[in-house]
Design a protein around this motif. Sequence first.
Motif, mmCIF file in Angstrom:
data_model
loop_
_atom_site.group_PDB
_atom_site.id
_atom_site.type_symbol
_atom_site.label_atom_id
_atom_site.label_comp_id
_atom_site.label_asym_id
_atom_site.label_seq_id
_atom_site.Cartn_x
_atom_site.Cartn_y
_atom_site.Cartn_z
ATOM 1 N N ASP A 57 54.689 -65.178 5.177
ATOM 2 C CA ASP A 57 54.088 -64.635 6.196
ATOM 3 C C ASP A 57 53.486 -65.295 7.395
ATOM 4 O O ASP A 57 52.758 -64.725 8.302
ATOM 5 C CB ASP A 57 52.906 -63.516 5.825
ATOM 6 C CG ASP A 57 52.925 -62.399 4.885
ATOM 7 O OD1 ASP A 57 54.583 -62.011 4.805
ATOM 8 O OD2 ASP A 57 52.465 -62.211 3.811
ATOM 9 N N THR A 58 53.987 -66.509 7.551
ATOM 10 C CA THR A 58 53.318 -67.518 8.576
ATOM 11 C C THR A 58 54.044 -66.812 9.770
ATOM 12 O O THR A 58 55.004 -66.528 9.987
ATOM 13 C CB THR A 58 54.200 -68.836 8.371
ATOM 14 O OG1 THR A 58 53.709 -69.527 7.270
ATOM 15 C CG2 THR A 58 53.729 -69.630 9.368
ATOM 16 N N VAL A 59 52.982 -66.816 10.936
ATOM 17 C CA VAL A 59 53.204 -66.320 12.192
ATOM 18 C C VAL A 59 53.225 -67.547 13.298
ATOM 19 O O VAL A 59 53.893 -67.360 14.387
ATOM 20 C CB VAL A 59 52.514 -65.136 12.718
ATOM 21 C CG1 VAL A 59 52.674 -63.885 11.737
ATOM 22 C CG2 VAL A 59 51.105 -65.509 12.800
ATOM 23 N N SER A 60 52.551 -68.477 12.648
ATOM 24 C CA SER A 60 52.370 -69.727 13.767
ATOM 25 C C SER A 60 52.350 -70.902 12.981
ATOM 26 O O SER A 60 51.693 -71.106 11.808
ATOM 27 C CB SER A 60 50.975 -69.429 14.528
ATOM 28 O OG SER A 60 50.839 -70.570 15.374
ATOM 29 N N LEU A 61 53.298 -71.539 13.298
ATOM 30 C CA LEU A 61 53.714 -73.117 12.586
ATOM 31 C C LEU A 61 53.453 -74.261 13.386
ATOM 32 O O LEU A 61 54.351 -74.081 14.514
ATOM 33 C CB LEU A 61 55.010 -72.931 11.726
ATOM 34 C CG LEU A 61 55.338 -74.303 11.127
ATOM 35 C CD1 LEU A 61 54.247 -74.635 9.980
ATOM 36 C CD2 LEU A 61 56.781 -74.077 10.502
ATOM 37 N N LEU A 62 52.659 -75.140 13.473
ATOM 38 C CA LEU A 62 52.033 -76.113 14.316
ATOM 39 C C LEU A 62 52.572 -77.213 13.772
ATOM 40 O O LEU A 62 51.695 -77.875 12.694
ATOM 41 C CB LEU A 62 50.865 -76.179 14.833
ATOM 42 C CG LEU A 62 50.139 -74.622 15.151
ATOM 43 C CD1 LEU A 62 48.743 -74.491 15.344
ATOM 44 C CD2 LEU A 62 50.950 -74.163 16.341
ATOM 45 N N LEU A 63 53.434 -78.096 14.213
ATOM 46 C CA LEU A 63 54.105 -79.242 13.453
ATOM 47 C C LEU A 63 54.251 -80.513 14.514
ATOM 48 O O LEU A 63 54.718 -81.599 14.337
ATOM 49 C CB LEU A 63 55.423 -78.990 13.027
ATOM 50 C CG LEU A 63 55.583 -78.135 11.707
ATOM 51 C CD1 LEU A 63 57.086 -77.707 11.623
ATOM 52 C CD2 LEU A 63 55.009 -79.159 10.398
ATOM 53 N N SER A 64 53.144 -80.320 15.610
ATOM 54 C CA SER A 64 53.250 -81.265 16.792
ATOM 55 C C SER A 64 52.766 -82.517 16.320
ATOM 56 O O SER A 64 51.888 -82.772 15.375
ATOM 57 C CB SER A 64 52.443 -80.839 17.837
ATOM 58 O OG SER A 64 51.099 -80.497 17.620
ATOM 59 N N SER A 65 53.041 -83.613 16.791
ATOM 60 C CA SER A 65 52.317 -85.052 16.759
ATOM 61 C C SER A 65 52.907 -85.611 15.405
ATOM 62 O O SER A 65 51.663 -86.087 14.796
ATOM 63 C CB SER A 65 51.028 -84.943 17.123
ATOM 64 O OG SER A 65 50.740 -84.844 18.390
ATOM 65 N N ASN A 66 54.111 -85.278 14.698
ATOM 66 C CA ASN A 66 54.223 -86.002 13.546
ATOM 67 C C ASN A 66 55.437 -87.050 13.880
ATOM 68 O O ASN A 66 55.644 -87.659 14.921
ATOM 69 C CB ASN A 66 54.670 -84.985 12.645
ATOM 70 C CG ASN A 66 53.415 -84.249 12.085
ATOM 71 O OD1 ASN A 66 52.575 -84.810 11.190
ATOM 72 N ND2 ASN A 66 53.356 -82.791 12.356
ATOM 73 N N HIS A 67 56.115 -87.176 12.523
ATOM 74 C CA HIS A 67 57.421 -88.211 12.760
ATOM 75 C C HIS A 67 58.521 -87.835 12.519
ATOM 76 O O HIS A 67 59.537 -88.236 11.873
ATOM 77 C CB HIS A 67 56.903 -89.608 11.840
ATOM 78 C CG HIS A 67 55.666 -90.041 12.146
ATOM 79 N ND1 HIS A 67 55.271 -90.672 13.374
ATOM 80 C CD2 HIS A 67 54.611 -90.128 11.436
ATOM 81 C CE1 HIS A 67 53.978 -91.192 13.454
ATOM 82 N NE2 HIS A 67 53.585 -90.817 12.304
ATOM 83 N N ILE A 68 58.652 -86.354 12.698
ATOM 84 C CA ILE A 68 59.806 -85.773 12.192
ATOM 85 C C ILE A 68 61.103 -85.988 12.944
ATOM 86 O O ILE A 68 61.073 -86.230 14.345
ATOM 87 C CB ILE A 68 59.735 -84.256 12.350
ATOM 88 C CG1 ILE A 68 58.557 -83.581 11.381
ATOM 89 C CG2 ILE A 68 61.139 -83.229 11.952
ATOM 90 C CD1 ILE A 68 58.136 -82.309 11.612
#
Length: 252
Positions: A57-68
């Motif tokens: 049910d995720t509506v917002s996924l914040l993955l900024s500022s990582n090492h992807i």
Amino acid sequence: MCESYIFFCRLHVALFFGSVLASACPKSCLCSEKNGLVVVQCASRNLEKIPSDLPRDTVSLLLSSNHITKIPGQAFKNLPRLQELDLSRNSIETVEAGAFQGLSEGLRVLDLSNNLLRSVPKEAFARLQAKIRLSNNPWHCECTLQEVLRELQLDPETVNQVSCHTSIQEEYAGKPVIQVLDSGINFCNFHHKTTDVAMFVTMFGWFTMVIAYVIYYVRHNQEDARRHLEYLKSLPSTSQANKDFDVVSTVL
């Protein structure tokens, strides 16, 4: 008494959903829920890949500022309600063709700014209606990028920050892609011209090799013929041999 009962019921329900949410949330992230909508906060968590155990049910996924570094195919296939996806400020170099497959038209924002993208397959963004941020990437301006941008709804606030880091035509390096395309430049035409030139150069090279071989073959045969002729000339002629035979017969 009744109010106290209702309070404990609500508390029980809240604790229940809180425990369920906590169990479904990736351990490197923080999850919050409101009205059945889940926000997953995974920014600045030193992640090297996209978590696979995300709440449905995720509506917002914040993955900024990582090492992807890579977005693999179907990375978000189990997130049909996702509206915001922030992948900015990573080290993403590769986006596979089916990377966003499974995301519905409900996705409103896709942020890929400040990464290491040089190109992306045009199939990657198929059917997406979101505003997409592609600014501050080292884009290589050529036909594929032109076709990709033609299909996207770029965020108008960052569109002028999508620049050609390199280009098949060097004079456009450092310039905003949209500005270059609006000037009438068609990278696809240039691509075809480049292909035609390359084909012409290849054909010319083969033609030169054939001509060189023919010349070598003719000259080599001429040299053999000359040597054979000189050998024949060095042999005694038939008339001279007959005269020598007559002289020998007369003497005898």
